[in-house]
Scaffold this active site. Structure first.
Site, PDB file in Angstrom:
ATOM      1  N   CYS A   1      29.717  35.467  36.645  1.00 12.59           N
ATOM      2  CA  CYS A   1      30.682  36.284  37.369  1.00 12.59           C
ATOM      3  C   CYS A   1      30.295  37.751  37.342  1.00 12.59           C
ATOM      4  O   CYS A   1      30.403  38.407  36.318  1.00 12.59           O
ATOM      5  CB  CYS A   1      32.070  36.118  36.768  1.00 12.59           C
TER       6      CYS A   1
ATOM      7  N   CYS B   1      36.007  37.224  31.861  1.00 11.42           N
ATOM      8  CA  CYS B   1      35.453  37.711  33.133  1.00 11.42           C
ATOM      9  C   CYS B   1      34.749  39.045  32.937  1.00 11.42           C
ATOM     10  O   CYS B   1      35.344  39.999  32.435  1.00 11.42           O
ATOM     11  CB  CYS B   1      36.579  37.844  34.155  1.00 11.42           C
TER      12      CYS B   1
ATOM     13  N   CYS C   1      31.523  34.359  49.644  1.00 10.58           N
ATOM     14  CA  CYS C   1      32.425  34.835  48.597  1.00 10.58           C
ATOM     15  C   CYS C   1      32.461  36.360  48.669  1.00 10.58           C
ATOM     16  O   CYS C   1      31.429  37.020  48.646  1.00 10.58           O
ATOM     17  CB  CYS C   1      31.862  34.364  47.266  1.00 10.58           C
TER      18      CYS C   1
ATOM     19  N   GLU D   1      29.825  42.828  45.075  1.00 10.37           N
ATOM     20  CA  GLU D   1      28.875  41.849  45.580  1.00 10.37           C
ATOM     21  C   GLU D   1      29.528  40.838  46.512  1.00 10.37           C
ATOM     22  O   GLU D   1      30.737  40.599  46.456  1.00 10.37           O
ATOM     23  CB  GLU D   1      28.203  41.128  44.413  1.00 10.37           C
TER      24      GLU D   1
ATOM     25  N   CYS E   1      40.811  39.932  32.408  1.00 10.48           N
ATOM     26  CA  CYS E   1      40.734  38.601  31.781  1.00 10.48           C
ATOM     27  C   CYS E   1      39.588  38.578  30.764  1.00 10.48           C
ATOM     28  O   CYS E   1      38.521  39.139  31.006  1.00 10.48           O
ATOM     29  CB  CYS E   1      40.502  37.531  32.838  1.00 10.48           C
TER      30      CYS E   1
HETATM   31  N1  SAH Z   1      40.739  37.843  40.593  1.00 12.26           N
HETATM   32  C1  SAH Z   1      40.823  36.591  41.236  1.00 12.26           C
HETATM   33  C2  SAH Z   1      39.615  36.258  42.076  1.00 12.26           C
HETATM   34  C3  SAH Z   1      38.256  36.645  41.544  1.00 12.26           C
HETATM   35  S1  SAH Z   1      37.685  35.764  40.133  1.00 12.26           S
HETATM   36  C4  SAH Z   1      41.094  35.492  40.229  1.00 12.26           C
HETATM   37  O1  SAH Z   1      41.038  35.743  39.034  1.00 12.26           O
HETATM   38  O2  SAH Z   1      41.407  34.385  40.667  1.00 12.26           O
HETATM   39  C5  SAH Z   1      37.256  34.202  40.860  1.00 12.26           C
HETATM   40  C6  SAH Z   1      37.279  33.034  39.889  1.00 12.26           C
HETATM   41  O3  SAH Z   1      36.226  33.177  38.928  1.00 12.26           O
HETATM   42  C7  SAH Z   1      38.561  32.961  39.075  1.00 12.26           C
HETATM   43  O4  SAH Z   1      39.053  31.649  39.022  1.00 12.26           O
HETATM   44  C8  SAH Z   1      38.116  33.417  37.722  1.00 12.26           C
HETATM   45  O5  SAH Z   1      38.961  32.934  36.730  1.00 12.26           O
HETATM   46  C9  SAH Z   1      36.727  32.875  37.635  1.00 12.26           C
HETATM   47  N2  SAH Z   1      35.892  33.505  36.604  1.00 12.26           N
HETATM   48  C10 SAH Z   1      35.870  34.789  36.239  1.00 12.26           C
HETATM   49  N3  SAH Z   1      34.958  34.997  35.256  1.00 12.26           N
HETATM   50  C11 SAH Z   1      34.377  33.811  35.024  1.00 12.26           C
HETATM   51  C12 SAH Z   1      33.342  33.374  34.141  1.00 12.26           C
HETATM   52  N4  SAH Z   1      32.726  34.221  33.325  1.00 12.26           N
HETATM   53  N5  SAH Z   1      33.003  32.082  34.178  1.00 12.26           N
HETATM   54  C13 SAH Z   1      33.596  31.218  35.010  1.00 12.26           C
HETATM   55  N6  SAH Z   1      34.573  31.574  35.878  1.00 12.26           N
HETATM   56  C14 SAH Z   1      34.966  32.853  35.870  1.00 12.26           C
HETATM   57 FE1  SF4 Z   2      40.671  38.205  35.910  1.00 11.38          FE
HETATM   58 FE2  SF4 Z   2      38.165  38.713  36.679  1.00 11.38          FE
HETATM   59 FE3  SF4 Z   2      39.923  37.674  38.449  1.00 11.38          FE
HETATM   60 FE4  SF4 Z   2      40.154  40.208  37.606  1.00 11.38          FE
HETATM   61  S1  SF4 Z   2      38.444  39.356  38.784  1.00 11.38           S
HETATM   62  S2  SF4 Z   2      41.809  38.723  37.771  1.00 11.38           S
HETATM   63  S3  SF4 Z   2      39.528  40.078  35.471  1.00 11.38           S
HETATM   64  S4  SF4 Z   2      39.153  36.708  36.595  1.00 11.38           S
END
Ligand code: SAH
Ligand code: SF4
Length: 386
Positions: free
Chosen positions: A345, A118, A104, A91, A115
């Site tokens: 996310c 996420c 984005c 997306e 993570c």
């Molecule tokens: N992989 C990269 C970029 C994509 S995620 C990273 O982790 O930085 C972009 C941002 O969204 C990151 O800071 C991530 O920690 C955050 N994020 C992911 N899942 C989330 C959630 N469920 N609620 C809030 N932030 C979230």
């Molecule tokens: Fe972690 Fe989600 Fe960022 Fe991947 S996209 S590094 S699982 S926060």
């Protein structure tokens, strides 16, 4: 073999032109037509030599990812879901504000980092996007919105690599896409308006500093290794001390004299005053007390099914922010968009990634384009990041 010209930065396009027996400067002309004007029909590229215009359709094309669905929120936020094949989707989200328009972008279908908080991470990794698929999200959105608004003015003023995926685990495809975002003959965005967000792929942070130093956001989420390794498994490979050292090495290359730490607020997990104090010590005591020039962006957690996690309540988030601010660390709390937006996310793409009945769901999505009153926006809504 025909080449998708979105796969090339200017250097790559020049090499491609040379292979065709053409002068390198033809690449600049092509690059402008493609990225500045959004033209994909070679015949319309009027200043290109006729011989080249005739040659190109046999060897090249210009295409972004097919659109599966589009959702418009009432506050102007727009989310597109793109088909990347094999039942996968990624997306891109456009977030308009009074002084900017942020896009984005996704870098991978799924993510291997996994993570805990996420939804993309929960679904696992499908594949890296190509350069064409990364820059194609900007190419498509910029030129689609310009056409809809009947303007030649820039629509996307900022790009954040905060959609699906870990951009620094797709480094080779990422860098040419970033170069095209920055190039004056393409989108001409300044380095401070392009942000790469990373969970902390240390060697690639160093390479990015040398190859293409854009703004960096580091997803920290915890003040110590035990907790961070639990939330961001990559921390076991690149623990906090190494990550912070890489951040310090990046700073001299960065477009601003600070970098951003993102911190997802998880109720009872990482949101207590003791965590804030530990965080303050971590960044202020860095490098023998010199400290690390950074700012914090607190992100309220966007819940999704089966995460087993909940968002910290407002007062807790504010108390956490106050503690950091009182210690002299600039801290912002990421806003969610209007009430009709449930920021989350990658939830919609996530559903597609769940391969059960993927074909049926994809078909439903294909029909589902239109205005909606609720829109799931990636965590990457990215307010206050820049
Ligand atoms: N992989 C990269 C970029 C994509 S995620 C990273 O982790 O930085 C972009 C941002 O969204 C990151 O800071 C991530 O920690 C955050 N994020 C992911 N899942 C989330 C959630 N469920 N609620 C809030 N932030 C979230
Ligand atoms: Fe972690 Fe989600 Fe960022 Fe991947 S996209 S590094 S699982 S926060």
């Amino acid at each position: 073999m025909t080449a998708n010209l979105l796969d090339f930065d200017l250097e790559g396009l020049a090499a491609f032109c040379e292979e065709l027996g053409e002068k390198r400067f033809r690449a600049t002309q092509l690059y402008r037509w493609i990225h500045q004007r959004g033209v994909r029909d070679f015949d319309a590229m009027s200043d290109l030599a006729k011989s080249l215009r005739q040659k190109l359709p046999d060897v090249a094309y210009i295409a972004s990812l097919p659109v599966l669905s589009r959702q418009n929120a009432s506050d102007g936020t727009i989310k597109w879901l793109f088909d990347v094949g094999s039942g996968d989707a990624v997306e891109a989200v456009y977030i308009p504000e009074s002084d900017r328009g942020t896009l984005c972008i996704s870098s991978q279908a799924g993510c291997a980092v996994g993570c805990r908080f996420c939804s993309t991470g929960h679904q696992g990794f499908s594949r890296n996007l190509t350069t064409a698929e990364i820059i194609g999200q900007l190419w498509f959105v910029e030129h689609t919105l310009r056409a809809e608004r009947n303007t030649t003015d820039r629509v996307v003023t900022n790009v954040v690599m905060m959609g699906m995926g870990e951009p620094l685990q797709n480094y080779n495809a990422l860098v040419p896409a970033l170069r095209t975002m920055l190039h004056d003959n393409a989108y001409g965005l300044s380095r401070r308006r392009v942000t790469v967000s990373t969970s902390g792929v240390v060697p690639m942070v160093d390479r990015l500093g040398l190859d293409c130093p854009v703004a960096l956001a580091v997803s920290l989420h915890a003040p110590n290794d035990a907790l961070r390794s639990d939330l961001v498994p990559l921390n076991r490979k690149y623990p906090l001390a190494e990550l912070l050292a890489a951040c310090a090495r990046y700073l001299p290359h960065a477009p601003r004299d600070f970098l951003t730490f993102e911190y997802c607020m998880l109720k009872g997990v990482n949101d207590q005053p003791s965590h804030a104090r530990e965080l303050i010590t971590l960044v202020t005591s860095f490098n023998g007390g010199q400290g690390l020039h950074c700012k914090f962006n607190l992100i309220p957690f966007n819940p999704f099914p089966d995460s087993g996690l909940t968002c910290s309540d407002k007062a807790t988030v504010q108390a956490f922010a106050d503690l950091l601010s009182q210690a002299g660390i600039v801290t912002t709390v990421r806003k969610t968009r209007g009430d009709d937006i449930d920021a989350a996310c990658g939830q919609l793409a996530g559903e597609v990634l769940d391969r059960t009945n993927a074909a049926t769901r994809m078909a439903t999505l294909r029909q589902g384009t239109g205005t909606v009153h609720t829109i799931q926006v990636t965590a990457a809504s990215a307010h206050n990041v820049l």
